[in-house]
Design a protein around this motif. Structure first.
Motif, PDB file in Angstrom:
ATOM      1  N   ASP A  82      -6.773   1.389  -2.567  1.00 44.06           N
ATOM      2  CA  ASP A  82      -6.977   1.990  -3.851  1.00 44.06           C
ATOM      3  C   ASP A  82      -5.569   0.676  -4.309  1.00 44.06           C
ATOM      4  O   ASP A  82      -4.866   0.542  -3.694  1.00 44.06           O
ATOM      5  CB  ASP A  82      -6.324   3.642  -3.422  1.00 44.06           C
ATOM      6  N   PRO A  83      -6.810  -0.441  -5.077  1.00 47.55           N
ATOM      7  CA  PRO A  83      -5.377  -1.409  -5.988  1.00 47.55           C
ATOM      8  C   PRO A  83      -4.562  -0.915  -6.130  1.00 47.55           C
ATOM      9  O   PRO A  83      -3.083  -1.491  -6.277  1.00 47.55           O
ATOM     10  CB  PRO A  83      -6.851  -2.355  -7.175  1.00 47.55           C
ATOM     11  N   GLU A  84      -4.274  -0.010  -7.222  1.00 45.41           N
ATOM     12  CA  GLU A  84      -3.011   0.782  -7.848  1.00 45.41           C
ATOM     13  C   GLU A  84      -1.995   1.013  -6.989  1.00 45.41           C
ATOM     14  O   GLU A  84      -0.765   1.505  -6.780  1.00 45.41           O
ATOM     15  CB  GLU A  84      -3.001   2.398  -8.516  1.00 45.41           C
ATOM     16  N   VAL A  85      -2.372   1.807  -6.036  1.00 42.01           N
ATOM     17  CA  VAL A  85      -1.479   1.917  -4.522  1.00 42.01           C
ATOM     18  C   VAL A  85      -1.363   1.062  -4.156  1.00 42.01           C
ATOM     19  O   VAL A  85       0.276   1.283  -3.750  1.00 42.01           O
ATOM     20  CB  VAL A  85      -2.199   3.502  -3.398  1.00 42.01           C
ATOM     21  N   ARG A  86      -1.957   0.062  -4.301  1.00 42.71           N
ATOM     22  CA  ARG A  86      -1.471  -1.067  -3.482  1.00 42.71           C
ATOM     23  C   ARG A  86       0.091  -1.808  -4.483  1.00 42.71           C
ATOM     24  O   ARG A  86       1.107  -2.476  -3.416  1.00 42.71           O
ATOM     25  CB  ARG A  86      -2.498  -2.085  -2.611  1.00 42.71           C
TER      26      ARG A  86
END
Length: 871
Positions: A470-474
């Motif tokens: 997940d780019p948001e979590v990364r």
């Protein structure tokens, strides 16, 4: 040209066939879809490749603090890639390409892109090596190549490669083992057998076990069937096999022994279901997901006249043995270490079928029409029998249609050749065989792997998206890492059920998924602390059950949760947020290393609740052996403060009968409210329905339990759930009947944790990385022991103030060391178990093997050249 460069032509042909065999996956790759299984492929194969490549290129080969809570990778990942010769070679080539600037820094997506090309190269060598082995057995070149293609271009090769890539390496080592066996029988030369045994044992201990059984079958049959005019005597051959096997094993010990130790130090509940001797439920003529034999194999098996040829008779015996074993779940269990039946060994059947067809085609001109006619009738009878007795068989997919259509074409072309003896018909039969192979294997990839196996979902969009990375979590993780440079903190975050998310997103987490894991950690989760992982399953651990005491002790500094998730551990406060997620930070983190004067023993705490065990680890240190006179931490159950109320269910004498779609019981507090901490709810829970898994909720906490017949069930039915303090505890599950017993409720106000958090730390100068940890500890209280937040496993050594000291198993699963008074310089180093002794044995065995092969007295030369078995 073929006479001048025969091996080059053979290799080029192998390469072309390997490419054509991958046509579907090459097209998929062009569309940014990959030859990777959506489950273990993405959850294990890609993360482990990524981890090991990073380790190797940074000069680390033994340990990773990022794999779960920390683990030895050389032995722990030996089931996968850490000792794989193929992966070592692949990593070297990738490193050279990266160094030359031809590729960027490899990540998980890179390894997904590379998968199909690695598979093409592997299959090329499988076809080439197997062809050479068949040629050594005196099968003419063209037919040897056909046999090799039938072996390598099989559904099982692609099934292995796509789901568990390292499985496909076995296709390389089996022909080498057989070459070694034949070298001993034909020439009394042990070199190839020594090399093949050593390579197989080094590369993968699991498949070396399977290959050992297969080699044993091959040798046993070979002892009774001679294939050359003059062969090594049986007694001498057995002696050569034993001595050569011992030398090959000795060479492999530096890899094999640490790997086997890791396997023995793993924990997986024994397979408890009944395993029948015989079970005919897999249609190998039409629909099997493991292996489908070509029609020509069945036809030739029924050609009685071909059994006059000793090599044909030999492959027929091997093929019939393999067919019998295919229909025995007990045999499949034996090949899987007497665990759950697995059919990963059946590349042996492909090899036998390939050899039989190669010899049969070479001798087809000897078959008369009447023999072929009888064989054709019997073959048609077999196909009709399987078609009529398989109730699941439907001709609504291409593979069963292809198999049904291939039968008449095979019979017609074969009949025409044996009747008219025109080479054109044989060439047509051979051409059709190649067309059938390539058509079948590409259809297999579409129907069995892409559609049924879910590989069609594995795309660049998935790997870089919210369901995997997940780019948001990364971005949140990168923000944490930018502002917190600490070397030991851990982030509790996992994408869905992918326990190896920390490897994908490059952070130190609290979860891991591998067929081999540190038994001490698994026991810590399953039995010692009863940590619920949000999902029952073997071979993995995950999160810390939102239990603040454990987070604080194991360096769990951050936890990432969706914004609507109320299960925030005690003492965690919001540190940052994004659109959909919140990062919470632990305000009560304890030091990486803590001294202790109070000693508890595991046996003292055997009957204590999980919360009491947490308090014991906080107040002192828990050891697995020694002496202690300390009173146990006082943790009293508050169960009597709660009244039981039924909710859509009846609860009688420990039996819960849920009558509505979802129901259970409520525990309602009678006395004063408790609002300053958490509740620990413990119970024993079993489902009466053997084939159904179910979801379980306790207030806002959700988890799931496997069915009683699932091979992934832990059989750990003692459950402890942490929830925020509440006057009502609602336990819910789906409609059904359950045993719900041993209900206990404990209050946790966190007085012990807060008291320990307030104490000064004597830890300084901490350096951690690679396979080492070093720090200084000021033991001002003259405490006798130090507990360290590194998982305990064999291979760790320790020095305190330059003197070697014992490494203790402390707090159930972690390292402890004895302390001296005052200042202590502590140095911890990890090497794989038995590494240096086994390295010495490997070097000595290699030296002896070289002497034995090259310097020993040459055996008596067999007079004259061997006559070909096949003209």
């Amino acid at each position: 040209m073929q006479k001048k460069y025969p091996n080059s032509i053979l290799f080029a042909g192998s390469f072309v066939l390997a490419i054509l065999s991958h046509a579907v996956f090459l097209f998929q790759w062009s569309q940014n879809h990959f030859m990777i299984g959506i489950n273990d492929g993405l959850a294990q194969m890609m993360p482990f490749k990524h981890l090991l490549y990073e380790q190797y290129t940074n000069g680390e080969f033994f340990y990773s603090f990022s794999f779960g809570l920390g683990a030895g990778t050389y032995s722990g990942l030996s089931y996968y890639f850490s000792t794989s010769l193929i992966f070592w070679l692949t990593a070297l080539i990738v490193f050279i390409l990266e160094t030359l600037g031809l590729i960027g820094t490899p990540d998980v997506l890179f390894w997904a892109h590379a998968a199909v090309f690695i598979s093409i190269v592997r299959l090329t060598f499988v076809l080439y090596i197997t062809s050479r082995v068949f040629m050594y057995m005196k099968i003419p070149r063209v037919y040897a190549f056909i046999g090799a293609c039938l072996y390598g271009i099989s559904g099982m090769f692609f099934r292995h490669t796509a789901y568990w890539e390292f499985f496909a390496d076995a296709f390389l080592w089996l022909p080498l083992l057989i070459l070694g066996i034949e070298k001993i029988f034909r020439e009394a030369k042990p070199g190839w057998f020594i090399a093949a045994v050593a390579i197989s044992l080094i590369n993968n201990f699991y498949f070396s076990y399977i290959n050992l059984l297969l080699a044993g079958i091959y040798i046993l049959v070979r002892l009774f069937i001679s294939l050359a005019p003059e062969e090594t005597g049986k007694k001498k051959a057995i002696g050569l096999f034993l001595l050569s096997g011992i030398l090959g094993f000795g060479i492999s010990t530096v890899s094999f022994i640490p790997s086997v130790y890791a396997y023995l130090n793993n924990h997986r509940p024994p397979f408890s279901q009944d395993i029948p001797w015989v079970l005919v439920n897999d249609n190998i003529l039409f629909t099997s997901r493991f292996i489908i034999v070509p029609a020509l194999f069945i036809v030739l098996l029924f050609c009685a006249v071909l059994y006059q040829n000793v090599l044909f008779r030999f492959f027929a015996v091997l093929g019939l043995i393999a067919l019998a074993l295919h229909h025995s779940p007990l045999a499949a269990s034996a090949f899987n270490g007497f665990s759950a039946p697995q059919y990963r060994w059946e590349y042996f059947l492909s090899f036998a079928a390939g050899g039989l067809i190669a010899v049969g085609l070479a001798n087809l001109h000897k078959v008369k029409t009447r023999y072929f006619s009888v064989a054709a009738i019997l073959t048609v009878g077999c196909y009709l029998f399987w078609a009529s007795h398989d109730e699941t068989l439907k001709f609504d997919e291409w593979i069963p249609i292809l198999m049904a259509a291939s039968l008449p074409v095979t019979l017609v072309l074969g009949f025409c050749f044996v009747q008219f003896k025109k080479n054109g018909f044989k060439l047509a039969l051979i051409g059709f065989l190649f067309v059938w192979m390539l058509t079948f294997v590409n259809l297999y990839q579409i129907e069995k792997l892409l559609d049924d196996g879910g590989l069609s979902q594995v795309s660049e969009e998935l790997i870089t998206g919210t369901e995997y990375d997940d780019p948001e979590v990364r971005k949140l993780i990168e923000s944490i890492q930018q502002q917190d440079k600490g070397p030991t903190y851990r982030i509790d975050w996992m994408e869905g059920v992918r326990n190896n998310t920390p490897l994908v997103q490059n952070f130190r987490g609290t979860s891991a998924y591998s067929s081999i894991l540190n038994k001490n950690l698994l026991f810590f989760y399953l039995y010692d602390l009863e940590i619920d992982m949000g999902r029952e399953s073997v071979s993995r651990y995950a999160t810390l059950g939102n239990r603040a005491n454990l987070h604080s002790m194991i360096q769990g500094k951050y936890i990432i949760l969706p914004k609507d998730d109320p299960n925030v551990p005690f003492g965690f406060s919001e540190a940052m947020a994004s659109e959909n997620f919140i990062v919470y930070e632990n305000e009560n983190l304890l030091p990486f290393a803590r001294s202790a004067s109070t000693v508890f023993l595991e046996k003292q705490l055997e009957d204590a609740p999980a919360l009491a065990r947490e308090h014991a680890m906080l107040k002192g240190i828990v050891l697995d052996e020694g002496q202690s006179s300390e009173p146990l931490p006082e943790v009293e159950a508050q169960t009597e403060e709660f009244a039981i109320k039924e909710a859509g269910a009846r609860y009688v004498d420990g039996t819960l009968m849920v009558e509505e779609k979802v129901g259970g019981i409520d525990l309602v507090r009678n006395g004063d409210s408790f609002t300053e901490g958490d509740l620990y709810v413990s119970f024993h829970l079993e489902n009466h329905a053997p084939t159904k898994g179910f979801d379980l909720t306790v207030n806002s906490y959700e988890t799931s339990r496997k069915s009683n017949r699932s091979v992934y069930k832990t059989y750990v039915d003692d459950i402890t759930i942490r929830i925020p303090a509440d006057d009502t505890i609602s336990i819910r599950m789906p409609k059904g009947t359950y045993d719900l017993t041993e209900l206990q409720v404990y209050e946790e106000p966190y007085d012990v944790l807060l008291n320990e958090t307030g104490k000064p730390s004597g830890l300084s100068d901490l350096e951690i990385g690679g396979h080492e940890a070093a720090f200084t500890y000021s033991n001002s209280e003259n405490d006798p022991y130090l507990s360290v937040s590194i998982p305990y496993e064999r291979g760790w050594s320790a020095t305190v103030n330059g003197k070697k000291t014992a490494v203790l198993k402390a707090n159930y699963a972690f390292i402890g060391v004895p302390l001296e008074n005052g200042q202590n310089t502590v140095h911890l180093t990890y090497h794989p178990p038995f590494f240096y002794p086994t390295l010495l044995v490997s070097l000595l065995s290699l030296t002896l093997a070289c002497w034995y092969v090259f310097k020993r007295k040459k055996p008596h030369e067999i007079a004259g050249k061997q006559k070909p078995v096949i003209s």
